[in-house]
Scaffold this active site. Structure first.
Site, short mmCIF file in Angstrom:
data_model
loop_
_atom_site.label_atom_id
_atom_site.label_comp_id
_atom_site.label_asym_id
_atom_site.label_seq_id
_atom_site.Cartn_x
_atom_site.Cartn_y
_atom_site.Cartn_z
N LYS A 183 0.96 -1.35 -0.02
CA LYS A 183 -0.07 -0.14 -0.29
C LYS A 183 0.89 1.37 0.05
CE LYS A 183 -3.99 1.44 2.80
NZ LYS A 183 -4.92 1.13 3.85
N GLU A 219 10.91 -4.35 3.72
CA GLU A 219 11.10 -5.77 3.46
C GLU A 219 10.77 -6.06 1.88
OE1 GLU A 219 9.53 -4.68 6.04
OE2 GLU A 219 9.58 -6.26 7.99
N GLY A 233 -4.27 -3.12 5.21
CA GLY A 233 -4.06 -4.32 4.77
C GLY A 233 -4.52 -5.49 5.31
N ARG A 234 -4.92 -5.43 6.55
CA ARG A 234 -5.27 -6.85 7.02
C ARG A 234 -6.76 -7.26 6.72
NH1 ARG A 234 -3.80 -3.22 10.66
NH2 ARG A 234 -5.44 -2.38 12.19
N GLU A 291 -3.24 -7.31 15.44
CA GLU A 291 -3.03 -6.00 14.67
C GLU A 291 -4.13 -4.85 14.91
OE1 GLU A 291 -1.61 -4.87 10.39
OE2 GLU A 291 0.20 -5.17 11.89
N LYS A 314 10.14 -0.37 13.81
CA LYS A 314 10.75 0.01 12.51
C LYS A 314 11.79 1.33 12.64
CE LYS A 314 6.69 -1.13 9.66
NZ LYS A 314 5.48 -0.33 8.92
O1 LIG Z 1 1.15 -2.81 2.42
P1 LIG Z 1 2.28 -2.22 3.19
O2 LIG Z 1 2.21 -0.99 3.23
O3 LIG Z 1 3.78 -2.70 2.43
O4 LIG Z 1 2.32 -2.71 4.49
C1 LIG Z 1 2.30 -4.14 4.83
C2 LIG Z 1 2.05 -4.48 6.10
O5 LIG Z 1 2.40 -3.65 7.24
C3 LIG Z 1 1.65 -3.10 8.16
O6 LIG Z 1 1.40 -1.95 7.62
C4 LIG Z 1 2.24 -3.21 9.54
O7 LIG Z 1 2.46 -4.53 9.78
C5 LIG Z 1 0.25 -3.71 8.12
O8 LIG Z 1 -0.65 -3.29 8.39
C6 LIG Z 1 0.64 -3.99 6.58
O9 LIG Z 1 -0.46 -4.88 5.99
#
Ligand SMILES: O=P(O)(O)OC[C@H]1O[C@](O)(CO)[C@@H](O)[C@@H]1O
Length: 544
Positions: free
Chosen positions: A211, A217, A269-270, A356, A502
């Site tokens: 997102k 990572e 995201g979740r 979360e 982070k």
């Molecule tokens: O889609 P992104 O921005 O890479 O975030 C990945 C994941 O990291 C978080 O922001 C934190 O764990 C989650 O809510 C999300 O699903």
């Protein structure tokens, strides 16, 4: 931080539930007695939207349920759910709506957010996904050397892959598009190196899902994969698409590859597996029509969840029982044990969805929570779990269990019947026995063979693991999660708790970059413990 203001734990009904919990400790309320009551299953189970929910082995009585429904009314959960589903900015800390339910809405009815109908852009992305997956399946869209795509690598972490991995595993039996789906989530090179051994680079399509398009990572893995594809002589950008929010670094130019699919800031995201986050990989893996069926199942549960009155509302009843177990009976963990191997990745997804969303310490109005919110979620498929941690479940510190049973097996039963039963029948014999043993227990002279029982569980039954039923299961857990939050009066849609780690890692990364670029850089300015670990990292071994 303000110490007054509305907290559900200060309401009269909360006090009544606390008193009731003491009452429920009496021997006559042991589950071995409750399950003997006439009509127990009929009175403590619900059937709706092709979903059967049995809570007869939960430590509840009619009085418990009446008090829990009073708690739901006190928390005004139905108004809160409708506000969420109708596009209000319920995610107050980020000033956003939470419209994961819109991602599977098919009605022509508008869903307005800031006065704008979000369904237009949601429909457009769904059409884009259908068109893209058809081009890949019919060979119109191929790799840079002309090979058709056969390997899909999802590059993403957390909500950008966990839900998709759960659904892809659940629907493995429907994966007839000749595609292999791989998940590159962890920054540990092992994840990348093992995928390299399984893919043919020329027929590999990477889907970079993020997102923010800043998650370290995911960005690291995307770079590794692109470098690898380039080292194979390929035009890496002809082997990549992105799923990201509008205007992110992945939404334009070089980074976006062949195509970009938008995810929206009003879907966390979740909660995003029914958006393009799941839509792109799952349509390639299963075909868009099956993804559509999956969305329809989720939609049916959304409608049930929004309109069913409390006593018939399966996700709400389940949420209330979860709160009863957590805040009143004192269980701090919750297991999800599907007696169905295809659901082996359900627990990891539910972990993020629940922990979360609800692992918080302040209310939505910023008052200190004086009750725990959120439980430790874990799980493995049955019968494997019986040979792993069920010793503790039966004779150690108890924890409630959500059992999941699938009535029709995904595979035709062969003629071979070891011990006189098919494997599916064997699976079910254990599904039935475990919930019974946990509830009833067993007396024994020898203490080590005594089973206390009175250990609560619910059992969810699905007819089969069709795309629609997997969609129902997903939406059930999403709705249960938000109903719990609405009762605790917390915001399930933000996640500031992931930021501190982070931030510290960002500072450490700068130290490591300094040492990578200057051998003379030392860590003497760091605290002793951090210095020890950084020195081990560069020494490449433990101290002598
Ligand atoms: O889609 P992104 O921005 O890479 O975030 C990945 C994941 O990291 C978080 O922001 C934190 O764990 C989650 O809510 C999300 O699903």
């Amino acid at each position: 931080m303000a110490e007054n203001g509305f907290r559900i734990s200060k309401t009269p009904v909360w006090k009544k539930l606390k008193e009731h919990a003491e009452e429920m400790k009496k021997p006559e309320y042991h589950l071995k007695h409750l399950v003997q009551q006439k009509g127990r299953l009929a009175n403590f189970s619900l059937k709706n939207v092709d979903f059967f929910y049995d809570f007869s082995r939960q430590r509840v009585t009619e009085k418990t349920m009446d008090l829990l429904f009073e708690l739901a009314d006190t928390a005004d959960v139905h108004r809160k759910y409708r506000a969420m589903a109708e596009g209000q900015k319920v995610n107050v800390t980020e000033n956003r709506a939470a419209l994961h339910t819109a991602a599977r809405s098919f009605s022509s009815q508008s869903i307005l957010m800031d006065g704008k109908n979000v369904m237009g852009e949601i429909d457009a992305v769904r059409r884009q996904i259908r068109a893209f997956s058809e081009k890949v399946h019919n060979g119109t869209l191929r790799g840079s050397t002309g090979k058709v795509f056969r390997h899909i690598v999802v590059i993403g972490i957390g909500g950008s892959y966990l839900g998709t991995e759960f659904v892809a595993n659940a629907l493995f039996a429907f994966a007839d598009k000749g595609m292999e789906l791989h998940f590159l989530s962890n920054v540990d090179s092992h994840n990348f190196e093992t995928i390299k051994t399984k893919i043919d680079p020329e027929s590999t399509l990477c889907i970079v899902i993020s997102k923010s398009f800043t998650t370290v990572e995911t960005m690291a893995n995307a770079m590794q994969m692109k470098a690898y594809l380039s080292s194979c002589g390929l035009d890496a950008m002809k082997h990549c698409v992105t799923v990201t929010s509008k205007g992110s670094p992945g939404d334009k130019g070089e980074e976006s590859g062949i195509e970009t699919f938008h995810m929206f800031d009003f879907i966390g995201g979740r909660f995003s597996v029914t958006s393009a986050v799941g839509g792109v990989p799952l349509s390639l893996y299963l075909g868009y029509d099956r993804f559509d069926r999956f969305l329809e199942g989720a939609r049916e549960v959304d409608i049930h969840t929004k309109y069913a009155p409390s006593p018939e509302n399966i996700p709400l009843v389940s949420a209330l029982i979860g709160i009863w177990n957590n805040n009143f009976l004192g269980y701090q963990a919750q297991a999800v044990i599907p007696y169905a191997s295809p659901l082996s990745k359900l627990a990891p997804h539910i972990q993020q969805l629940n922990m979360e969303s609800n692992g918080k310490s302040v209310t939505i109005n910023n008052y200190d929570l004086d009750n725990s919110s959120g439980v430790i979620i874990f799980g493995e498929p049955g019968t494997n779990a019986q040979h792993s941690f069920f010793q503790l479940a039966h004779q150690g510190h108890p924890f409630p269990i959500d059992f999941i049973g699938v009535v029709s097996p995904q595979y035709p039963e062969g003629r071979c019947r070891p011990h006189g039963v098919s494997n599916h029948q064997e699976l079910w014999a254990n599904l039935i026995s475990q919930a019974t043993a946990l509830a009833v227990g067993k007396d024994a002279e020898e203490k080590t063979r005594f089973f206390q029982g009175n250990r609560p569980s619910s059992t969810i039954l699905l007819n089969d693991l069709s795309p629609a039923n997997v969609g129902r299961l997903l939406a059930y857990y999403e709705a249960q999660t938000v109903y719990k939050a609405f009762i605790w009066d917390i915001n399930p849609f933000d996640q500031f708790g992931v930021e501190l780690g982070k931030t510290i890692a960002n500072d450490l990364r700068k130290e490591i970059v300094s040492r990578n670029t200057n051998d003379g850089h030392n860590f003497k300015h760091m605290d002793e413990i951090t210095r020890f670990y950084l020195e081990r990292l560069f020494a490449g071994k433990l101290p002598e």
